[in-house]
Design a protein around this motif. Structure first.
Motif, short mmCIF file in Angstrom:
data_model
loop_
_atom_site.label_atom_id
_atom_site.label_comp_id
_atom_site.label_asym_id
_atom_site.label_seq_id
_atom_site.Cartn_x
_atom_site.Cartn_y
_atom_site.Cartn_z
N PRO A 173 -4.36 5.33 -2.33
CA PRO A 173 -5.33 6.43 -2.29
C PRO A 173 -5.68 6.78 -3.74
CG PRO A 173 -3.24 7.07 -1.25
CD PRO A 173 -3.01 5.77 -1.91
N THR A 174 -6.86 7.30 -3.95
CA THR A 174 -7.23 7.80 -5.28
C THR A 174 -6.59 9.17 -5.48
OG1 THR A 174 -9.32 6.61 -5.39
CG2 THR A 174 -9.19 8.66 -6.64
N TYR A 175 -5.72 9.25 -6.46
CA TYR A 175 -5.08 10.52 -6.82
C TYR A 175 -5.50 10.86 -8.25
CZ TYR A 175 -1.91 10.53 -2.73
OH TYR A 175 -1.38 10.56 -1.46
N TYR B 93 0.83 -1.21 0.00
CA TYR B 93 0.00 0.00 0.00
C TYR B 93 0.86 1.25 0.00
CZ TYR B 93 1.29 0.29 4.89
OH TYR B 93 2.03 0.37 6.05
N TYR B 94 0.26 2.32 -0.45
CA TYR B 94 0.81 3.66 -0.25
C TYR B 94 -0.24 4.45 0.53
CZ TYR B 94 2.59 8.34 -1.05
OH TYR B 94 3.07 9.61 -0.86
N SER B 95 0.17 5.22 1.51
CA SER B 95 -0.79 5.94 2.33
C SER B 95 -0.12 7.13 2.99
CB SER B 95 -1.35 4.98 3.39
OG SER B 95 -2.36 5.60 4.15
N ARG B 96 -0.70 8.31 2.82
CA ARG B 96 -0.12 9.49 3.50
C ARG B 96 -0.81 9.75 4.82
NH1 ARG B 96 0.54 14.34 -0.94
NH2 ARG B 96 1.28 13.04 -2.62
N SER B 97 -2.15 9.57 4.84
CA SER B 97 -2.88 9.93 6.06
C SER B 97 -3.53 8.73 6.75
CB SER B 97 -3.91 11.02 5.76
OG SER B 97 -4.69 10.71 4.64
N GLY B 98 -3.15 7.52 6.35
CA GLY B 98 -3.50 6.33 7.12
C GLY B 98 -4.74 5.56 6.68
N ASN B 99 -5.58 6.12 5.78
CA ASN B 99 -6.82 5.43 5.41
C ASN B 99 -6.54 4.14 4.64
OD1 ASN B 99 -8.18 7.59 6.55
ND2 ASN B 99 -8.33 8.70 4.63
N THR B 100 -5.71 4.23 3.63
CA THR B 100 -5.38 3.04 2.83
C THR B 100 -4.58 2.05 3.66
OG1 THR B 100 -5.19 4.62 0.99
CG2 THR B 100 -4.54 2.35 0.54
N THR C 201 -8.93 0.90 -2.69
CA THR C 201 -8.57 2.33 -2.65
C THR C 201 -9.35 3.09 -1.60
OG1 THR C 201 -8.24 4.30 -4.05
CG2 THR C 201 -10.31 3.13 -4.34
N SER C 202 -8.79 4.24 -1.23
CA SER C 202 -9.48 5.21 -0.40
C SER C 202 -9.50 6.53 -1.16
CB SER C 202 -8.72 5.38 0.92
OG SER C 202 -9.21 6.51 1.60
N SER C 203 -10.66 7.16 -1.20
CA SER C 203 -10.77 8.47 -1.87
C SER C 203 -11.47 9.44 -0.93
CB SER C 203 -11.57 8.33 -3.18
OG SER C 203 -12.90 7.97 -2.89
N ALA C 204 -11.45 10.71 -1.27
CA ALA C 204 -12.15 11.70 -0.44
C ALA C 204 -13.64 11.69 -0.72
CB ALA C 204 -11.57 13.09 -0.68
N ASN C 205 -14.00 11.46 -1.99
CA ASN C 205 -15.40 11.65 -2.41
C ASN C 205 -16.01 10.41 -3.05
OD1 ASN C 205 -15.34 14.59 -1.91
ND2 ASN C 205 -13.82 14.53 -3.56
C1 LIG Z 1 -2.53 14.46 -4.78
C2 LIG Z 1 -3.90 14.05 -4.31
C3 LIG Z 1 -4.88 13.80 -5.24
C4 LIG Z 1 -6.15 13.38 -4.83
N1 LIG Z 1 -7.10 13.12 -5.77
C5 LIG Z 1 -8.34 12.73 -5.37
C6 LIG Z 1 -9.35 12.44 -6.34
O1 LIG Z 1 -9.17 12.53 -7.55
N2 LIG Z 1 -10.58 12.06 -5.88
C7 LIG Z 1 -10.87 11.96 -4.55
O2 LIG Z 1 -11.99 11.60 -4.19
N3 LIG Z 1 -9.90 12.17 -3.61
C8 LIG Z 1 -8.65 12.56 -3.99
N4 LIG Z 1 -7.68 12.79 -3.05
C9 LIG Z 1 -7.95 12.49 -1.63
C10 LIG Z 1 -7.40 11.11 -1.19
O3 LIG Z 1 -7.69 10.09 -2.13
C11 LIG Z 1 -8.03 10.71 0.15
O4 LIG Z 1 -7.77 11.71 1.12
C12 LIG Z 1 -7.55 9.37 0.66
O5 LIG Z 1 -8.42 8.90 1.68
C13 LIG Z 1 -6.13 9.45 1.24
O6 LIG Z 1 -5.71 8.16 1.60
P1 LIG Z 1 -4.55 7.92 2.68
O7 LIG Z 1 -5.10 8.31 4.03
O8 LIG Z 1 -4.27 6.45 2.60
O9 LIG Z 1 -3.37 8.74 2.29
C14 LIG Z 1 -6.42 13.24 -3.45
C15 LIG Z 1 -5.41 13.51 -2.50
C16 LIG Z 1 -4.16 13.93 -2.93
C17 LIG Z 1 -3.11 14.21 -1.90
#
Ligand SMILES: Cc1cc2nc3c(=O)[nH]c(=O)nc-3n(C[C@H](O)[C@H](O)[C@H](O)COP(=O)(O)O)c2cc1C
Length: 158
Positions: free
Chosen positions: A57-59, A8-15, A90-94
């Motif tokens: 994470p979804t980027y 996994y890759y994860s910056r804020s811990g969700n993934t 994956t984990s995404s914000a939305n």
């Molecule tokens: C560079 C970057 C791009 C991102 N792109 C998206 C995106 O396209 N769609 C979305 O829903 N969230 C996006 N996010 C939010 C992350 O996917 C979300 O915060 C995720 O839960 C982070 O996972 P982590 O805690 O494992 O790092 C993005 C975040 C970053 C830093």
């Protein structure tokens, strides 16, 4: 004995949390599995695993560059993962934030490598998706996915 790895890759811990639960589910079904951050993985060690699960994470609707780098590096060993079991999450914000395209991108790279990926007719079809921090539903999906991957891996390895 068959073995698995969750990368996994994860910056804020969700993934990372999803990875841990998937690995627990795999271990619980009898497939010895470790969970590793992508920075701790060397591509030449992947040959030693029967199941390789990748979470990002979804980027911008895609996997993080750090994980894409692993697939890109694998080109020099192309074919080495043929027949191994794969899985993605994956984990995404939305909701609708590009999470399923992220999973499909990982699965595409796995299929190009010859890996076997099973869908799920009842759970998250392509792989577990979390919106932000994993909630109870996501934890159940991760556990279920880990168990299904372990079952398939053991079947193919026997
Ligand atoms: C560079 C970057 C791009 C991102 N792109 C998206 C995106 O396209 N769609 C979305 O829903 N969230 C996006 N996010 C939010 C992350 O996917 C979300 O915060 C995720 O839960 C982070 O996972 P982590 O805690 O494992 O790092 C993005 C975040 C970053 C830093």
């Amino acid at each position: 004995m068959a073995k698995g790895i969750v990368i996994y890759y994860s910056r804020s811990g969700n993934t990372e949390e999803m990875a841990r639960i998937i690995a627990e589910g795999m271990n619980e079904k009898g497939l010895e599995t470790e969970s590793k951050a992508v920075g701790d993985v060397k591509v030449d060690e992947l040959e030693g695993y029967d199941a390789i699960v990748v979470g990002s994470p979804t980027y911008y609707g895609h996997m993080a560059g750090e994980l894409k780098g692993v697939f890109d590096e694998l080109v020099s060993r192309h074919g080495q993962l043929d027949g191994k079991v794969g899985g993605a999450f994956t984990s995404s914000a939305n909701i609708g934030g590009g999470n399923e395209t992220t999973i499909m991108g990982i699965i595409e790279a796995m299929l190009i490598s010859g890996m076997v990926v099973q869908g799920d007719p009842k759970g998250d079809h392509y792989g577990p998706v979390s919106i932000g921090k994993p909630d109870e539903r996501v934890r159940e999906q991760c556990w279920r996915r880990g168990q299904r991957i372990a079952e398939l891996t053991k079947k193919l390895a026997s």
